[in-house]
Scaffold this motif. Structure first.
Motif, PDB file in Angstrom:
ATOM      1  N   SER A 141      34.213  41.479  49.283  1.00 16.60           N
ATOM      2  CA  SER A 141      34.848  40.220  48.905  1.00 16.60           C
ATOM      3  C   SER A 141      36.290  40.273  49.377  1.00 16.60           C
ATOM      4  O   SER A 141      36.801  41.345  49.750  1.00 16.60           O
ATOM      5  N   ALA A 142      36.960  39.127  49.347  1.00 15.57           N
ATOM      6  CA  ALA A 142      38.382  39.123  49.683  1.00 15.57           C
ATOM      7  C   ALA A 142      39.152  40.003  48.701  1.00 15.57           C
ATOM      8  O   ALA A 142      40.029  40.787  49.088  1.00 15.57           O
ATOM      9  N   VAL A 198      42.815  41.276  49.552  1.00 16.04           N
ATOM     10  CA  VAL A 198      43.391  40.047  50.100  1.00 16.04           C
ATOM     11  C   VAL A 198      43.448  39.028  48.968  1.00 16.04           C
ATOM     12  O   VAL A 198      42.413  38.683  48.385  1.00 16.04           O
ATOM     13  N   THR A 199      44.634  38.551  48.671  1.00 14.60           N
ATOM     14  CA  THR A 199      44.813  37.644  47.534  1.00 14.60           C
ATOM     15  C   THR A 199      45.151  36.226  47.965  1.00 14.60           C
ATOM     16  O   THR A 199      45.428  35.376  47.117  1.00 14.60           O
ATOM     17  N   SER A 209      36.764  30.322  44.339  1.00 16.81           N
ATOM     18  CA  SER A 209      35.926  30.605  43.169  1.00 16.81           C
ATOM     19  C   SER A 209      35.159  31.907  43.298  1.00 16.81           C
ATOM     20  O   SER A 209      34.580  32.395  42.326  1.00 16.81           O
ATOM     21  N   ASP A 210      35.107  32.488  44.512  1.00 18.31           N
ATOM     22  CA  ASP A 210      34.281  33.657  44.764  1.00 18.31           C
ATOM     23  C   ASP A 210      34.963  34.919  44.260  1.00 18.31           C
ATOM     24  O   ASP A 210      36.091  35.220  44.619  1.00 18.31           O
ATOM     25  N   VAL A 211      34.253  35.661  43.434  1.00 26.70           N
ATOM     26  CA  VAL A 211      34.820  36.909  42.910  1.00 26.70           C
ATOM     27  C   VAL A 211      34.103  38.140  43.454  1.00 26.70           C
ATOM     28  O   VAL A 211      34.551  39.257  43.245  1.00 26.70           O
ATOM     29  N   GLY A 212      32.976  37.940  44.119  1.00 22.39           N
ATOM     30  CA  GLY A 212      32.285  39.052  44.752  1.00 22.39           C
ATOM     31  C   GLY A 212      31.762  40.067  43.777  1.00 22.39           C
ATOM     32  O   GLY A 212      31.726  41.248  44.051  1.00 22.39           O
TER      33      GLY A 212
END
Length: 365
Positions: free
Chosen positions: A306-307, A312-313, A362-365
């Motif tokens: 994930s980011a 990566v923020t 919205s993606d938290v992985g």
């Protein structure tokens, strides 16, 4: 020893995969040593590990080395100019071969330089990282990075020969091997679920240096890529585009981290593939179970998925802005590689960057 041929009519070439092939370089490179010398382009790290062995194996052949700094930042205008000037200073002839000894950075940069110096010299790829052995050394994509994005200046320029020695992986830091593994598992996720299942069972052995697992992964990956390149060398039919799974998301992550060692290319691709599967699930294209399986596997192999896990923020809109520079953009739309399931990747040209930005937020992985 395994030999895989990339079938491109008169421009077809062989890929030799053999443990300890570097020690037998005189035999493998005999077609390119007839003039008594080879120009070898490498970087400081690879030179320390492998240049002496290659030189010893080619006793009787003069080796003119060009040693560049290690790292992604070497894929630049400045180092392209430096390399071209060095090749011209050595009075390279079009009938000679330029040998790229190193990972993806050296392979990409040297291949591009070979394509433009004297309007085209032969290039032989000797990849020394897992990522370059299974992906970037095969297929003729050469490029440098610019401020606008990754690999935006380059050419399709096929090598004359590729020599893969899996034993060179013994000198790599484990992080580099993990990063290369992302490009291995990619082939299972594209269209070979059986190979993904093999990766599930054998990935840890590959990372720990098991010779059989390592060689099987390299050969399977190379055969898959050679077949795709033979069908669609320049991504005109869309078949070769499947090889970019995870790359559109991944390149945005790389851009945000400044194409630095903070995030290696393979790590970015790993995160990008997992994001692509979760995005596909959010669109109702594939099951959440498959997306979760991909994410869990990459995490288990020590890769970001994930980011956030890639540290990566940046907001979704910032990452989407990076994607707007994608070289595959057409008619204002960026094509995305999405999935209907593991081994069922497809190209979708209907995705809006606004939708991608909202998902990334919205993606938290």
């Amino acid at each position: 020893m395994s030999i895989v041929t990339v079938g491109l009519a008169a421009r077809s070439y062989d890929i030799v995969i053999e443990n300890n092939a570097l020690a037998d370089a005189a035999r493998h490179l005999a077609p390119w040593t007839g003039k008594g010398r080879l120009v070898v382009v490498t970087d400081t790290n690879v030179a320390a590990s492998h240049l002496t062995a290659l030189t010893a194996a080619l006793a009787g052949t003069r080796i003119d080395p060009i040693i560049l700094p290690a790292g992604e930042s070497t894929k630049s205008w400045a180092h392209l100019e430096q390399l071209c000037d060095a090749l011209l200073a050595l009075e390279i002839e079009r009938s000679e071969a330029i040998v790229a000894l190193g990972g993806g950075v050296i392979g990409d940069l040297t291949g591009f330089a070979a394509s433009i110096v004297k309007r085209g010299c032969s290039v032989v790829q000797i990849p020394t990282t897992l990522l370059s052995q299974v992906d970037s050394s095969v297929g003729g994509k050469t490029a440098i990075n610019t401020r606008a994005g990754k690999n935006l200046i380059g050419a399709f320029y096929q090598p004359s020969f590729v020599l893969i020695d899996p034993a060179t992986l013994d000198t790599l830091p484990v992080r580099e091997v993990r990063a290369g593994y992302a490009e291995v598992v990619k082939y299972g996720l594209i269209d070979n679920p059986e190979f993904f299942a093999w990766c599930e069972g054998n990935g840890p052995a590959l990372l720990s240096g098991d010779p059989a697992a390592r060689t099987h992964a390299i050969e399977t990956s190379v055969r898959a890529k050679a077949a795709i390149v033979g069908e669609d060398e320049r991504e005109t039919s869309g078949r070769r585009a499947l090889l970019n799974l995870g790359h559109t998301f991944g390149h945005a992550l790389e851009a945000e981290t400044g194409y630095s060692d903070r995030l290696l290319h393979g790590e970015a691709v790993a995160a990008g593939m997992a994001i692509a599967f979760r995005f596909s699930a959010a669109r109702g294209l594939c099951s959440t179970e498959d997306a979760s399986l991909v994410t869990a596997h990459l995490h288990r192999m020590g890769l970001p998925a994930s980011a956030r896990s890639a540290d990566v923020t940046a907001s979704g809109s910032v990452l989407a802005a990076h994607m707007s520079h994608d070289k595959k953009r057409e008619g204002g739309t960026v094509p995305f590689l999405l999935a209907r399931g593991i081994g069922q990747t497809f190209l979708d040209k209907s995705v809006s960057l606004d939708e991608v930005a909202a998902f990334l937020d919205s993606d938290v992985g």
